[in-house]
Every structure is written in C-alpha cells, then in structure tokens.
Design a protein around this motif. Structure first.
Motif, PDB file in Angstrom:
ATOM      1  N   MET A 154       0.828  -1.201   0.000  1.00 32.61           N
ATOM      2  CA  MET A 154       0.000   0.000   0.000  1.00 32.61           C
ATOM      3  C   MET A 154       0.867   1.258   0.000  1.00 32.61           C
ATOM      4  O   MET A 154       0.597   2.220  -0.729  1.00 32.61           O
ATOM      5  CB  MET A 154      -0.928   0.013   1.210  1.00 32.61           C
ATOM      6  CG  MET A 154      -1.887   1.192   1.236  1.00 32.61           C
ATOM      7  SD  MET A 154      -2.749   1.374   2.814  1.00 32.61           S
ATOM      8  CE  MET A 154      -1.437   2.074   3.832  1.00 32.61           C
ATOM      9  N   VAL A 155       1.920   1.240   0.800  1.00 35.92           N
ATOM     10  CA  VAL A 155       2.797   2.409   0.876  1.00 35.92           C
ATOM     11  C   VAL A 155       3.528   2.615  -0.450  1.00 35.92           C
ATOM     12  O   VAL A 155       3.699   3.751  -0.906  1.00 35.92           O
ATOM     13  CB  VAL A 155       3.782   2.253   2.053  1.00 35.92           C
ATOM     14  CG1 VAL A 155       4.810   3.380   2.044  1.00 35.92           C
ATOM     15  CG2 VAL A 155       3.031   2.234   3.379  1.00 35.92           C
ATOM     16  N   ASP A 156       3.935   1.523  -1.097  1.00 34.53           N
ATOM     17  CA  ASP A 156       4.558   1.638  -2.420  1.00 34.53           C
ATOM     18  C   ASP A 156       3.596   2.276  -3.412  1.00 34.53           C
ATOM     19  O   ASP A 156       3.990   3.120  -4.221  1.00 34.53           O
ATOM     20  CB  ASP A 156       4.998   0.264  -2.927  1.00 34.53           C
ATOM     21  CG  ASP A 156       6.207  -0.279  -2.187  1.00 34.53           C
ATOM     22  OD1 ASP A 156       6.910   0.512  -1.524  1.00 34.53           O
ATOM     23  OD2 ASP A 156       6.442  -1.500  -2.260  1.00 34.53           O
ATOM     24  N   TRP A 157       2.326   1.881  -3.358  1.00 25.04           N
ATOM     25  CA  TRP A 157       1.318   2.456  -4.250  1.00 25.04           C
ATOM     26  C   TRP A 157       1.141   3.948  -4.000  1.00 25.04           C
ATOM     27  O   TRP A 157       1.052   4.747  -4.940  1.00 25.04           O
ATOM     28  CB  TRP A 157      -0.008   1.726  -4.058  1.00 25.04           C
ATOM     29  CG  TRP A 157      -1.135   2.297  -4.867  1.00 25.04           C
ATOM     30  CD1 TRP A 157      -1.394   2.078  -6.186  1.00 25.04           C
ATOM     31  CD2 TRP A 157      -2.137   3.209  -4.395  1.00 25.04           C
ATOM     32  NE1 TRP A 157      -2.513   2.796  -6.567  1.00 25.04           N
ATOM     33  CE2 TRP A 157      -2.984   3.495  -5.500  1.00 25.04           C
ATOM     34  CE3 TRP A 157      -2.409   3.791  -3.162  1.00 25.04           C
ATOM     35  CZ2 TRP A 157      -4.073   4.348  -5.386  1.00 25.04           C
ATOM     36  CZ3 TRP A 157      -3.488   4.642  -3.048  1.00 25.04           C
ATOM     37  CH2 TRP A 157      -4.314   4.913  -4.149  1.00 25.04           C
ATOM     38  N   ILE A 158       1.113   4.340  -2.739  1.00 24.38           N
ATOM     39  CA  ILE A 158       1.007   5.766  -2.403  1.00 24.38           C
ATOM     40  C   ILE A 158       2.191   6.529  -2.988  1.00 24.38           C
ATOM     41  O   ILE A 158       2.046   7.592  -3.601  1.00 24.38           O
ATOM     42  CB  ILE A 158       0.945   5.960  -0.879  1.00 24.38           C
ATOM     43  CG1 ILE A 158      -0.369   5.390  -0.317  1.00 24.38           C
ATOM     44  CG2 ILE A 158       1.080   7.437  -0.509  1.00 24.38           C
ATOM     45  CD1 ILE A 158      -0.418   5.351   1.199  1.00 24.38           C
ATOM     46  N   ARG A 159       3.388   5.958  -2.804  1.00 26.84           N
ATOM     47  CA  ARG A 159       4.605   6.623  -3.264  1.00 26.84           C
ATOM     48  C   ARG A 159       4.663   6.681  -4.798  1.00 26.84           C
ATOM     49  O   ARG A 159       5.134   7.665  -5.382  1.00 26.84           O
ATOM     50  CB  ARG A 159       5.826   5.883  -2.720  1.00 26.84           C
ATOM     51  CG  ARG A 159       7.159   6.546  -3.034  1.00 26.84           C
ATOM     52  CD  ARG A 159       8.316   5.789  -2.437  1.00 26.84           C
ATOM     53  NE  ARG A 159       8.306   5.845  -0.980  1.00 26.84           N
ATOM     54  CZ  ARG A 159       8.048   4.813  -0.182  1.00 26.84           C
ATOM     55  NH1 ARG A 159       7.776   3.619  -0.725  1.00 26.84           N
ATOM     56  NH2 ARG A 159       8.062   4.934   1.118  1.00 26.84           N
ATOM     57  N   GLU A 160       4.170   5.633  -5.467  1.00 26.04           N
ATOM     58  CA  GLU A 160       4.285   5.546  -6.928  1.00 26.04           C
ATOM     59  C   GLU A 160       3.140   6.230  -7.664  1.00 26.04           C
ATOM     60  O   GLU A 160       3.300   6.626  -8.825  1.00 26.04           O
ATOM     61  CB  GLU A 160       4.357   4.074  -7.342  1.00 26.04           C
ATOM     62  CG  GLU A 160       5.618   3.379  -6.865  1.00 26.04           C
ATOM     63  CD  GLU A 160       5.538   1.867  -6.997  1.00 26.04           C
ATOM     64  OE1 GLU A 160       4.518   1.382  -7.570  1.00 26.04           O
ATOM     65  OE2 GLU A 160       6.462   1.171  -6.547  1.00 26.04           O
ATOM     66  N   GLN A 161       1.981   6.356  -6.994  1.00 30.47           N
ATOM     67  CA  GLN A 161       0.815   6.917  -7.680  1.00 30.47           C
ATOM     68  C   GLN A 161       0.434   8.305  -7.156  1.00 30.47           C
ATOM     69  O   GLN A 161       0.335   9.259  -7.917  1.00 30.47           O
ATOM     70  CB  GLN A 161      -0.384   5.956  -7.533  1.00 30.47           C
ATOM     71  CG  GLN A 161      -0.167   4.582  -8.145  1.00 30.47           C
ATOM     72  CD  GLN A 161       0.038   4.639  -9.645  1.00 30.47           C
ATOM     73  OE1 GLN A 161      -0.529   5.496 -10.330  1.00 30.47           O
ATOM     74  NE2 GLN A 161       0.844   3.737 -10.180  1.00 30.47           N
ATOM     75  N   MET A 162       0.206   8.443  -5.878  1.00 33.91           N
ATOM     76  CA  MET A 162      -0.237   9.725  -5.331  1.00 33.91           C
ATOM     77  C   MET A 162       0.850  10.791  -5.396  1.00 33.91           C
ATOM     78  O   MET A 162       0.599  11.941  -5.773  1.00 33.91           O
ATOM     79  CB  MET A 162      -0.675   9.555  -3.872  1.00 33.91           C
ATOM     80  CG  MET A 162      -1.936   8.764  -3.660  1.00 33.91           C
ATOM     81  SD  MET A 162      -2.373   8.782  -1.893  1.00 33.91           S
ATOM     82  CE  MET A 162      -3.815   7.712  -1.909  1.00 33.91           C
ATOM     83  N   LEU A 163       2.060  10.404  -5.005  1.00 36.21           N
ATOM     84  CA  LEU A 163       3.144  11.382  -4.905  1.00 36.21           C
ATOM     85  C   LEU A 163       3.523  11.993  -6.251  1.00 36.21           C
ATOM     86  O   LEU A 163       3.598  13.227  -6.370  1.00 36.21           O
ATOM     87  CB  LEU A 163       4.351  10.732  -4.218  1.00 36.21           C
ATOM     88  CG  LEU A 163       5.493  11.649  -3.796  1.00 36.21           C
ATOM     89  CD1 LEU A 163       5.000  12.751  -2.866  1.00 36.21           C
ATOM     90  CD2 LEU A 163       6.599  10.832  -3.112  1.00 36.21           C
ATOM     91  N   PRO A 164       3.750  11.201  -7.315  1.00 35.62           N
ATOM     92  CA  PRO A 164       4.129  11.807  -8.599  1.00 35.62           C
ATOM     93  C   PRO A 164       3.053  12.717  -9.177  1.00 35.62           C
ATOM     94  O   PRO A 164       3.369  13.661  -9.911  1.00 35.62           O
ATOM     95  CB  PRO A 164       4.361  10.591  -9.506  1.00 35.62           C
ATOM     96  CG  PRO A 164       4.650   9.469  -8.584  1.00 35.62           C
ATOM     97  CD  PRO A 164       3.809   9.727  -7.362  1.00 35.62           C
ATOM     98  N   LEU A 165       1.795  12.459  -8.865  1.00 39.34           N
ATOM     99  CA  LEU A 165       0.705  13.278  -9.383  1.00 39.34           C
ATOM    100  C   LEU A 165       0.453  14.523  -8.545  1.00 39.34           C
ATOM    101  O   LEU A 165      -0.435  15.323  -8.847  1.00 39.34           O
ATOM    102  CB  LEU A 165      -0.575  12.443  -9.466  1.00 39.34           C
ATOM    103  CG  LEU A 165      -0.574  11.323 -10.521  1.00 39.34           C
ATOM    104  CD1 LEU A 165      -1.792  10.431 -10.354  1.00 39.34           C
ATOM    105  CD2 LEU A 165      -0.527  11.915 -11.924  1.00 39.34           C
ATOM    106  N   GLY A 166       1.225  14.690  -7.471  1.00 35.01           N
ATOM    107  CA  GLY A 166       1.084  15.865  -6.631  1.00 35.01           C
ATOM    108  C   GLY A 166      -0.119  15.829  -5.723  1.00 35.01           C
ATOM    109  O   GLY A 166      -0.509  16.862  -5.153  1.00 35.01           O
ATOM    110  N   MET A 167      -0.729  14.667  -5.559  1.00 31.49           N
ATOM    111  CA  MET A 167      -1.895  14.546  -4.680  1.00 31.49           C
ATOM    112  C   MET A 167      -1.500  14.626  -3.210  1.00 31.49           C
ATOM    113  O   MET A 167      -2.319  14.975  -2.357  1.00 31.49           O
ATOM    114  CB  MET A 167      -2.627  13.235  -4.967  1.00 31.49           C
ATOM    115  CG  MET A 167      -3.214  13.186  -6.362  1.00 31.49           C
ATOM    116  SD  MET A 167      -3.896  11.572  -6.733  1.00 31.49           S
ATOM    117  CE  MET A 167      -4.590  11.880  -8.360  1.00 31.49           C
TER     118      MET A 167
END
Length: 209
Positions: A154-167
């Motif tokens: 889950m944390v990897d998904w947050i880092r790979e998806q939310m973070l790059p999109l600036g969410m």
C-alpha cells in the motif's frame, strides 16, 4: 451527540493514550494478534492507556494486552449486524451505534496511533488519522504501521501513484512510519508523550452533565 458527550465525560481524565487499530476477523493465534497483545502490554506497562475497538481479533488482543498488564484498557464498542462482539478485557467499555462518534472518540483522546493489519474499517481509521494530522485538525502525533509485509504494498502504491501526481507532498510520507520493532514503537511514543502536551488539547470541549 449523546454518544460523544458520554465518551468525553467518561474519558475526560484519561491522560496519554494510544489508539490501536486492526482487524476483528483474525484468530487469536494469528501472529498479528500476538503482536497487538505484546505491543499493548508494553504500552500499558509504560503507563499509557490503550484504546481499541472493543471487538474480537486484533482489537481483543490489544485490550487484553493492556488489561493483563494491569493498565487502562478502553473499548469503543460498536453495534454491528456481524463481526462485532464485545471482548471481556476492558477496564472502561463505551457503547456506540454510530461510527462517527466512535471515530471522533479515538481521535479526541489519543496522542499516538498504531495500525495493525485490517480491512476497510482499519484503513478508514488509519487514513482519517492521517488526514486530520495532514490538515492540522490533530497535532502531529506518531502514527505507526505494524506488520511491514502487510503494509508495504500500500505504501509503495502511495509513493508511486499519489506522490508523482502531486496529490500528496513528500512531507506527507513522513506522517507515518512502518515499524515492526515493538520496543522502538513504545520508546518513541513514551518520549513523545513526555515532551508534548497535546493530549490536554484533545479533551472534549463539550459541556459536562
């Protein structure tokens, strides 16, 4: 509102407390239940109250750990058509019909949060704590994810998806810590509780009867 008022009055003098979240569906011999028991036992021995959901599984293990240590074991019990049966390891048992009041009670009275593996309810509680801290509605208390094998995806998904999109921002990744060393968690929470006074600010401003 009545449920929140009752909880606020009952827990007004609770002192430093830690909320422990986790699944109701895991058997008592699950390694995660054993971690919940051990962690809560250590927290109680260190003088911290433990707040859990009052049900079976990881919640029961948390309440039982604090109870067996002779500490304060708070159960926030919720009426559900399935799953939830109140465990017998609560020094203070509060009854809720509504999730809103129950979750508000967790956040009003905790100086730190520990999420062990769980389902939708656990993830809901975890992300509400993070949202309230992120938006400044709660002080920036420690938030630990225990069970690295469970949480890392889950944390990897947050880092790979939310973070790059600036969410979220890089700083938001620092709002929580994945940690399986229970002694480290207890030591850091005790240190935080000794050096911060936010717990006094969490006590409800609702009028007392």
């Amino acid at each position: 509102m009545s449920e929140m008022l009752t909880a606020a009055v009952t827990l007004a003098d609770l002192g430093p407390a830690v909320s422990v979240f986790g699944s109701a569906r895991l058997p008592s011999d699950s390694p995660y239940c054993k971690m919940s028991y051990e962690l809560s036992h250590k927290l109680a021995k260190a003088g911290l109250a433990v707040i859990a959901g009052g049900g079976p599984g990881i919640m029961e293990a948390a309440n039982r750990g604090a109870y067996d240590a002779g500490g304060t074991s708070i159960g926030l019990n919720i009426k559900l058509p399935a799953e939830q049966t109140d465990n017998g390891y609560q020094t203070t048992a509060l009854q809720f019909e509504y999730f809103y009041g129950r979750k508000a009670t967790f956040f009003m009275h905790s100086c730190a949060y520990v999420a062990l593996p769980g389902g939708f309810g656990t993830v809901d509680e975890l992300f509400e704590a993070l949202t309230l801290i992120q938006t400044g509605k709660l002080p920036k208390g420690p938030v630990y994810l225990v069970g690295s094998e469970f949480w890392c995806g889950m944390v990897d998904w947050i880092r790979e998806q939310m973070l790059p999109l600036g969410m979220i921002t890089p700083d938001h990744m620092d709002l929580f810590t994945i940690e399986d060393n229970l002694d480290t968690i207890v030591a850091q929470i005790v240190s935080y509780a000794k050096t911060h006074t936010e717990t006094s600010h969490r006590k409800s401003s609702l009028p007392r009867s």
